[in-house]
Design an enzyme around this catalytic site. Structure first.
Site, PDB file in Angstrom:
ATOM      1  N   ARG A 110       0.850  -1.191   0.000  1.00 35.44           N
ATOM      2  CA  ARG A 110       0.000   0.000   0.000  1.00 35.44           C
ATOM      3  C   ARG A 110       0.883   1.237   0.000  1.00 35.44           C
ATOM      4  O   ARG A 110       1.838   1.335   0.766  1.00 35.44           O
ATOM      5  CB  ARG A 110      -0.899   0.002   1.228  1.00 35.44           C
ATOM      6  CG  ARG A 110      -1.867  -1.165   1.247  1.00 35.44           C
ATOM      7  CD  ARG A 110      -2.813  -1.086   2.416  1.00 35.44           C
ATOM      8  NE  ARG A 110      -3.555   0.167   2.342  1.00 35.44           N
ATOM      9  CZ  ARG A 110      -3.987   0.829   3.408  1.00 35.44           C
ATOM     10  NH1 ARG A 110      -3.745   0.375   4.623  1.00 35.44           N
ATOM     11  NH2 ARG A 110      -4.659   1.950   3.267  1.00 35.44           N
ATOM     12  N   SER A 111       0.516   2.196  -0.814  1.00 30.99           N
ATOM     13  CA  SER A 111       1.273   3.441  -0.909  1.00 30.99           C
ATOM     14  C   SER A 111       1.358   4.149   0.442  1.00 30.99           C
ATOM     15  O   SER A 111       2.406   4.674   0.815  1.00 30.99           O
ATOM     16  CB  SER A 111       0.627   4.365  -1.948  1.00 30.99           C
ATOM     17  OG  SER A 111       1.292   5.595  -2.006  1.00 30.99           O
ATOM     18  N   ALA A 114       4.021   2.430   2.381  1.00 30.84           N
ATOM     19  CA  ALA A 114       5.342   2.658   1.775  1.00 30.84           C
ATOM     20  C   ALA A 114       5.861   4.044   2.129  1.00 30.84           C
ATOM     21  O   ALA A 114       7.068   4.236   2.315  1.00 30.84           O
ATOM     22  CB  ALA A 114       5.265   2.485   0.265  1.00 30.84           C
ATOM     23  N   ARG A 115       4.980   5.009   2.245  1.00 30.35           N
ATOM     24  CA  ARG A 115       5.388   6.380   2.582  1.00 30.35           C
ATOM     25  C   ARG A 115       5.903   6.495   4.006  1.00 30.35           C
ATOM     26  O   ARG A 115       6.497   7.501   4.377  1.00 30.35           O
ATOM     27  CB  ARG A 115       4.215   7.336   2.356  1.00 30.35           C
ATOM     28  CG  ARG A 115       3.856   7.449   0.888  1.00 30.35           C
ATOM     29  CD  ARG A 115       2.555   8.172   0.675  1.00 30.35           C
ATOM     30  NE  ARG A 115       2.063   7.908  -0.664  1.00 30.35           N
ATOM     31  CZ  ARG A 115       1.546   8.823  -1.455  1.00 30.35           C
ATOM     32  NH1 ARG A 115       1.460  10.079  -1.051  1.00 30.35           N
ATOM     33  NH2 ARG A 115       1.107   8.491  -2.646  1.00 30.35           N
ATOM     34  N   GLU A 138       7.316 -10.411   3.054  1.00 34.04           N
ATOM     35  CA  GLU A 138       8.703 -10.165   3.464  1.00 34.04           C
ATOM     36  C   GLU A 138       8.793  -8.691   3.837  1.00 34.04           C
ATOM     37  O   GLU A 138       9.054  -7.835   3.001  1.00 34.04           O
ATOM     38  CB  GLU A 138       9.661 -10.497   2.324  1.00 34.04           C
ATOM     39  CG  GLU A 138       9.580 -11.934   1.862  1.00 34.04           C
ATOM     40  CD  GLU A 138       9.270 -12.037   0.384  1.00 34.04           C
ATOM     41  OE1 GLU A 138       9.115 -11.000  -0.278  1.00 34.04           O
ATOM     42  OE2 GLU A 138       9.181 -13.168  -0.107  1.00 34.04           O
ATOM     43  N   TYR A 171       1.886 -24.623  -9.823  1.00 34.75           N
ATOM     44  CA  TYR A 171       2.601 -24.784  -8.561  1.00 34.75           C
ATOM     45  C   TYR A 171       2.126 -25.995  -7.763  1.00 34.75           C
ATOM     46  O   TYR A 171       2.941 -26.766  -7.248  1.00 34.75           O
ATOM     47  CB  TYR A 171       2.467 -23.509  -7.716  1.00 34.75           C
ATOM     48  CG  TYR A 171       3.453 -23.469  -6.592  1.00 34.75           C
ATOM     49  CD1 TYR A 171       4.755 -23.030  -6.805  1.00 34.75           C
ATOM     50  CD2 TYR A 171       3.110 -23.901  -5.321  1.00 34.75           C
ATOM     51  CE1 TYR A 171       5.683 -23.017  -5.778  1.00 34.75           C
ATOM     52  CE2 TYR A 171       4.032 -23.887  -4.291  1.00 34.75           C
ATOM     53  CZ  TYR A 171       5.315 -23.449  -4.531  1.00 34.75           C
ATOM     54  OH  TYR A 171       6.229 -23.442  -3.512  1.00 34.75           O
ATOM     55  N   LYS A 178       8.192 -26.026  -2.842  1.00 35.28           N
ATOM     56  CA  LYS A 178       8.690 -25.965  -1.464  1.00 35.28           C
ATOM     57  C   LYS A 178       7.698 -25.362  -0.471  1.00 35.28           C
ATOM     58  O   LYS A 178       7.799 -25.609   0.722  1.00 35.28           O
ATOM     59  CB  LYS A 178       9.973 -25.133  -1.409  1.00 35.28           C
ATOM     60  CG  LYS A 178      11.088 -25.665  -2.263  1.00 35.28           C
ATOM     61  CD  LYS A 178      12.337 -24.814  -2.139  1.00 35.28           C
ATOM     62  CE  LYS A 178      12.167 -23.490  -2.831  1.00 35.28           C
ATOM     63  NZ  LYS A 178      13.422 -22.732  -2.926  1.00 35.28           N
ATOM     64  N   GLN A 182       1.198 -23.591   2.298  1.00 35.18           N
ATOM     65  CA  GLN A 182       1.729 -23.001   3.528  1.00 35.18           C
ATOM     66  C   GLN A 182       0.635 -22.254   4.276  1.00 35.18           C
ATOM     67  O   GLN A 182      -0.194 -21.584   3.685  1.00 35.18           O
ATOM     68  CB  GLN A 182       2.928 -22.103   3.249  1.00 35.18           C
ATOM     69  CG  GLN A 182       2.620 -20.801   2.567  1.00 35.18           C
ATOM     70  CD  GLN A 182       3.881 -20.024   2.239  1.00 35.18           C
ATOM     71  OE1 GLN A 182       4.991 -20.442   2.513  1.00 35.18           O
ATOM     72  NE2 GLN A 182       3.698 -18.878   1.644  1.00 35.18           N
TER      73      GLN A 182
END
EC number: 3.5.4.13
Length: 193
Positions: A110-111, A114-115, A138, A171, A178, A182
């Site tokens: 989301r912007s 990020a800001r 991550e 996948y 792997k 999950q």
């Protein structure tokens, strides 16, 4: 060409795409579906290994990963996870997503977050055709202040792009998948490459 909000709703209605729990229509806008933060996290233990030789013998890579990754942290309702400047942590989306073999997904941050310096994915934002499970985030705090992250907060947005046809090796059918199904903040399995 990415699916628009109307098409995302149609794919969900038809069962071609699954997001559980299903997001309300208010969270499906333009070309994205807003996703929320789950309650499972992993952190990196500081200085428990001098380095990780990513191309070294698999048993050494596995041992190094075991030394540097925390056990999964599960937050209780109302608790916050604090991500400090310069730290990397793993988390999961609250929603579980299942894609058919003819659809690829993309996760964007989301912007507004990020800001403040929060990155929700370092490089891995593609969700492969045939994927099923929670999406691992991550997190990296590139800002100057610690950030309190709470389960349930809006954390990112998913968009979807139809393929020219179904993938031959989606996948969920690959033997080397792997991270299949999950449910938690699964640590790197680079030693399984």
């Amino acid at each position: 060409m990415r699916l628009c909000d109307r098409d995302i709703e149609a794919w969900l209605d038809e069962g071609r795409l699954s997001i559980t729990p299903r997001p309300p229509v208010e969270r499906i806008n333009g070309v994205t579906v807003d996703v929320r933060l789950g309650n499972k996290f992993r952190t990196f233990s500081g200085h428990t290994a001098a380095y990780i030789d990513l191309s070294g013998p698999k048993d050494e890579v596995s041992a190094a990963l075991d030394r540097v990754m925390s056990d999964e942290i599960v937050l209780a309702e109302g608790e916050a996870f604090y991500l400090h400047p310069g730290e990397l942590a793993l988390a999961v989306t609250f929603e579980s997503v299942t894609l058919p073999a003819d659809l690829v997904g993309w996760l964007d941050g989301r912007s507004s977050l990020a800001r403040l310096g929060l990155m929700v994915h370092v490089t891995a934002h593609r969700i492969d055709p045939g994927w099923s499970g929670h999406i691992v985030l991550e997190f990296f705090n590139a800002g100057k202040l610690p950030l309190a992250l709470r389960p349930g907060m809006m954390i990112g947005a998913l968009s979807f792009e139809p393929l020219t046809g179904p993938a031959d090796r989606p996948y969920n059918r690959r033997q080397d998948a792997k991270y299949r199904d999950q449910q938690g903040a699964v640590a790197s399995r680079i030693d399984k490459d």
